[in-house]
Design a protein around this motif. Structure first.
Motif, PDB file in Angstrom:
ATOM      1  N   LYS A   1     -10.321   9.602  15.655  1.00 22.05           N
ATOM      2  CA  LYS A   1     -10.098  10.919  15.052  1.00 22.05           C
ATOM      3  C   LYS A   1      -9.017  10.875  13.977  1.00 22.05           C
ATOM      4  O   LYS A   1      -8.214   9.960  13.920  1.00 22.05           O
ATOM      5  N   GLY A   2      -9.011  11.928  13.150  1.00 20.92           N
ATOM      6  CA  GLY A   2      -7.948  12.149  12.183  1.00 20.92           C
ATOM      7  C   GLY A   2      -7.783  11.047  11.146  1.00 20.92           C
ATOM      8  O   GLY A   2      -8.749  10.434  10.699  1.00 20.92           O
ATOM      9  N   VAL A   3      -6.532  10.805  10.780  1.00 20.60           N
ATOM     10  CA  VAL A   3      -6.221   9.824   9.737  1.00 20.60           C
ATOM     11  C   VAL A   3      -6.623   8.418  10.182  1.00 20.60           C
ATOM     12  O   VAL A   3      -7.025   7.588   9.365  1.00 20.60           O
ATOM     13  N   PHE A   4      -6.542   8.174  11.500  1.00 23.65           N
ATOM     14  CA  PHE A   4      -6.918   6.854  11.998  1.00 23.65           C
ATOM     15  C   PHE A   4      -8.392   6.569  11.719  1.00 23.65           C
ATOM     16  O   PHE A   4      -8.765   5.442  11.395  1.00 23.65           O
ATOM     17  N   ARG A   5      -9.217   7.591  11.819  1.00 22.96           N
ATOM     18  CA  ARG A   5     -10.643   7.432  11.493  1.00 22.96           C
ATOM     19  C   ARG A   5     -10.813   7.058  10.019  1.00 22.96           C
ATOM     20  O   ARG A   5     -11.628   6.207   9.657  1.00 22.96           O
ATOM     21  N   ILE A   6     -10.012   7.706   9.161  1.00 19.32           N
ATOM     22  CA  ILE A   6     -10.073   7.414   7.717  1.00 19.32           C
ATOM     23  C   ILE A   6      -9.669   5.965   7.458  1.00 19.32           C
ATOM     24  O   ILE A   6     -10.298   5.256   6.666  1.00 19.32           O
ATOM     25  N   MET A   7      -8.609   5.500   8.143  1.00 22.99           N
ATOM     26  CA  MET A   7      -8.149   4.120   7.971  1.00 22.99           C
ATOM     27  C   MET A   7      -9.222   3.125   8.420  1.00 22.99           C
ATOM     28  O   MET A   7      -9.462   2.106   7.754  1.00 22.99           O
ATOM     29  N   MET A   8      -9.869   3.406   9.534  1.00 21.51           N
ATOM     30  CA  MET A   8     -10.924   2.509  10.016  1.00 21.51           C
ATOM     31  C   MET A   8     -12.112   2.508   9.060  1.00 21.51           C
ATOM     32  O   MET A   8     -12.735   1.465   8.819  1.00 21.51           O
ATOM     33  N   ASP A   9     -12.416   3.661   8.481  1.00 24.14           N
ATOM     34  CA  ASP A   9     -13.490   3.724   7.476  1.00 24.14           C
ATOM     35  C   ASP A   9     -13.130   2.885   6.252  1.00 24.14           C
ATOM     36  O   ASP A   9     -13.997   2.250   5.641  1.00 24.14           O
ATOM     37  N   GLY A  10     -11.838   2.898   5.906  1.00 24.86           N
ATOM     38  CA  GLY A  10     -11.388   2.058   4.793  1.00 24.86           C
ATOM     39  C   GLY A  10     -11.588   0.584   5.091  1.00 24.86           C
ATOM     40  O   GLY A  10     -12.003  -0.194   4.221  1.00 24.86           O
TER      41      GLY A  10
ATOM     42  N   ALA B   1      -5.858   8.876   2.989  1.00 29.91           N
ATOM     43  CA  ALA B   1      -4.872   8.718   4.064  1.00 29.91           C
ATOM     44  C   ALA B   1      -3.449   8.903   3.543  1.00 29.91           C
ATOM     45  O   ALA B   1      -2.596   9.456   4.236  1.00 29.91           O
ATOM     46  N   VAL B   2      -3.194   8.445   2.317  1.00 33.16           N
ATOM     47  CA  VAL B   2      -1.867   8.623   1.700  1.00 33.16           C
ATOM     48  C   VAL B   2      -1.558  10.112   1.563  1.00 33.16           C
ATOM     49  O   VAL B   2      -0.450  10.567   1.869  1.00 33.16           O
ATOM     50  N   LYS B   3      -2.543  10.884   1.108  1.00 34.57           N
ATOM     51  CA  LYS B   3      -2.348  12.330   0.920  1.00 34.57           C
ATOM     52  C   LYS B   3      -2.103  13.035   2.248  1.00 34.57           C
ATOM     53  O   LYS B   3      -1.366  14.020   2.318  1.00 34.57           O
ATOM     54  N   LYS B   4      -2.737  12.531   3.312  1.00 36.90           N
ATOM     55  CA  LYS B   4      -2.557  13.148   4.635  1.00 36.90           C
ATOM     56  C   LYS B   4      -1.156  12.894   5.178  1.00 36.90           C
ATOM     57  O   LYS B   4      -0.634  13.665   5.975  1.00 36.90           O
TER      58      LYS B   4
ATOM     59  N   ALA C   1      -1.440   2.555   4.235  1.00 36.43           N
ATOM     60  CA  ALA C   1      -2.461   2.979   3.268  1.00 36.43           C
ATOM     61  C   ALA C   1      -2.003   2.693   1.838  1.00 36.43           C
ATOM     62  O   ALA C   1      -2.782   2.225   1.002  1.00 36.43           O
ATOM     63  N   ARG C   2      -0.722   2.948   1.552  1.00 36.88           N
ATOM     64  CA  ARG C   2      -0.184   2.650   0.221  1.00 36.88           C
ATOM     65  C   ARG C   2      -0.262   1.152  -0.085  1.00 36.88           C
ATOM     66  O   ARG C   2      -0.619   0.748  -1.195  1.00 36.88           O
ATOM     67  N   CYS C   3       0.098   0.341   0.916  1.00 36.63           N
ATOM     68  CA  CYS C   3       0.050  -1.123   0.727  1.00 36.63           C
ATOM     69  C   CYS C   3      -1.373  -1.585   0.411  1.00 36.63           C
ATOM     70  O   CYS C   3      -1.580  -2.428  -0.474  1.00 36.63           O
ATOM     71  N   LEU C   4      -2.351  -1.050   1.126  1.00 39.25           N
ATOM     72  CA  LEU C   4      -3.733  -1.489   0.938  1.00 39.25           C
ATOM     73  C   LEU C   4      -4.311  -0.994  -0.382  1.00 39.25           C
ATOM     74  O   LEU C   4      -5.090  -1.703  -1.025  1.00 39.25           O
ATOM     75  N   VAL C   5      -3.916   0.196  -0.809  1.00 43.36           N
ATOM     76  CA  VAL C   5      -4.326   0.656  -2.152  1.00 43.36           C
ATOM     77  C   VAL C   5      -3.763  -0.310  -3.190  1.00 43.36           C
ATOM     78  O   VAL C   5      -4.453  -0.711  -4.134  1.00 43.36           O
ATOM     79  N   GLY C   6      -2.495  -0.707  -2.992  1.00 43.73           N
ATOM     80  CA  GLY C   6      -1.863  -1.633  -3.931  1.00 43.73           C
ATOM     81  C   GLY C   6      -2.553  -2.978  -3.989  1.00 43.73           C
ATOM     82  O   GLY C   6      -2.799  -3.512  -5.073  1.00 43.73           O
TER      83      GLY C   6
END
Length: 474
Positions: free
Chosen positions: A363-372, A391-394, A402-407
């Motif tokens: 659920k939540g942001v963790f779901r977004i991270m796993m989708d990433g 995830a960064v915005k959340k 999330a910032r590290c992985l975007v980078g």
């Protein structure tokens, strides 16, 4: 003709020297680089043979000359391709220009030597990139190393009250007058450790008194000291005794710590039994998490990563528990689940297990991270970066990672130098949120970090200049 051949030999040797240096410095296109060096060395040998044939007037020497020129031409074509492919490393324009001019031996040979001096030696991460991996995989590897399977008891006193020097003295004086009971002795010892850590012996004296009075928290602390050999001589038997008495007195952390101590003493089966008993009879979330660690590492029980995953997910899902450690255990469990998936992300053999982890109903942001993570596994960099930006915005516990992985995704897929600099800055922006980002920053090539620093200095200089101009206008 003789002098032309001598010149060609000289420039071919120069070309070959430059390629050897480049091939040793970088793993990018190393196969074609090695092949180019090999063919160039063959052409040098052929040049020498045909010079000898020419000097001794051997018949049909011209055929050898023609064959030699063909081999040399093929070697220069390979050199051209190699130098252009090196643009993936750095000095993009210079690499391409060198590759083009490789068809003109004198110019190409000189440019190749210059390029070999300019190109920096690859970092380990760059070697992974050229071998089919990526900066993102390297960052995930650092994350997995930080969040590896390890036991926890979440022990520790609550955040101490912030007091001035005068207020702390008054508090210590007040507590000293209440040391007639084990509770007062423990409170005084804890206060000394917090506000006057230079008086360690005094704090230890009252902590021992409180432990002799069977104060659970004091017993736990003394057990911890004996276990680690801190302030007292290391004694695992005394540590075990203290933990057992503290657990009997109701200290949950001591009961879990007792299980960890059993495993340290190579009584893994007994340690696992302690965790299982605490988890089943007392609904202890911390003990349940440590059971998962046992299953993952095969301590006191047969290793079973699937069972470990089930328990980690149970720790994460048990949000309604009234246990004071529930939220902290859930956060640690989520990190471990993410690390398990990240460990498997670049393995083609275990794709089924990766799906088994990521397809769960998080659920939540963790779901977004796993989708990433799923998008990274598919090599869909744009979709992955969109997920992590969301995830960064959340915000919250996953913003730093999330910032590290975007980078790192910028570093992997950015076609312009500016993209890579932006990627490095994204990772740096996570430093204040997540201390572990310092380890992930290691994946950034030093050359990119230098350019990032230069750009930041230039921006600060421009900002200061604008401020100075505005001040003058006012």
């Amino acid at each position: 003709m003789f002098y032309v051949n001598i010149g060609l030999i000289l420039f071919t040797v120069m070309q070959m020297t430059g390629l050897i240096i480049l091939n040793r410095k970088t793993s990018c296109a190393s196969v074609i680089g090695f092949a180019a060096v090999l063919v160039l060395s063959m052409s040098v040998v052929l040049f020498l043979i045909q010079l000898l044939m020419y000097a001794f007037g051997v018949a049909n020497a011209m055929y050898v000359v023609s064959f030699c020129l063909c081999i040399t031409y093929a070697a220069y074509i390979m050199s051209c391709v190699y130098c252009i492919m090196l643009s993936k490393n750095s000095y993009k324009t210079f690499c391409i220009v060198t590759g083009v001019f490789d068809f003109i031996p004198p110019v190409g040979a000189v440019l190749t030597l210059i390029l070999s001096c300019k190109v920096e030696r690859d970092t380990t991460v760059q070697e992974y990139v050229y071998n089919g991996y990526a900066y993102t995989y390297a960052a995930l590897g650092e994350y997995c190393a930080i969040n590896k399977a390890a036991f926890t008891d979440l022990s520790g006193d609550e955040e101490p009250e912030k007091l001035t020097k005068k207020e702390s003295k008054r508090k210590l004086k007040e507590l000293k007058g209440q040391t007639g009971t084990p509770e007062g002795q423990y409170a005084y010892a804890a206060a000394i450790a917090t506000y006057s850590p230079q008086y360690t012996k005094t704090a230890l004296k009252f902590m021992k008194k409180a432990a002799q009075g069977n104060h659970p928290a004091a017993l736990f602390n003394m057990g911890f000291y004996y276990e680690l050999g801190a302030y007292v001589k290391k004694d695992l038997k005394k540590a075990r005794d203290c933990y057992m008495r503290a657990a009997d007195g109701g200290d949950e952390d001591a009961a879990v710590r007792l299980g960890i101590l059993e495993i340290k003493n190579r009584n893994a089966e007994e340690g696992f039994a302690v965790f299982k008993s605490r988890a089943e009879e007392h609904k202890d979330r911390c003990a349940l998490y440590n059971m998962a660690v046992c299953y993952e590492l095969g301590l006191g029980v047969e290793p079973d990563i699937n069972q470990a995953l089930e328990i980690y997910c149970k720790c994460d899902a048990d949000e309604k528990s009234k246990d004071r450690h529930a939220a902290e255990i859930a956060a640690i469990a989520r990190k471990r689940i993410f690390a398990i998936a990240a460990t498997d992300i670049n393995s083609a053999q275990n794709g089924d297990f990766f799906r088994k982890v990521t397809d769960r109903p998080f659920k939540g942001v963790f779901r977004i991270m796993m989708d990433g993570l799923i998008e990274i596994k598919k090599r869909h960099a744009k979709d992955a970066s969109d997920k992590f930006l969301k995830a960064v915005k959340k915000g919250g516990e996953w913003e730093g990672l999330a910032r590290c992985l975007v980078g790192t995704l910028y570093l992997d897929n950015g076609k312009e130098l500016n993209d890579k600099i932006n990627g490095a800055e994204f990772i740096q922006s996570a430093l204040e949120i997540m201390p572990e980002a310092k380890d992930m920053l290691k994946v950034v090539p030093p050359s990119i970090l230098k350019k990032t620093k230069s750009r930041r200095n230039a921006e600060n200089k421009n900002r200061n200049a604008k401020s100075a101009n505005n001040s003058k206008k006012e």
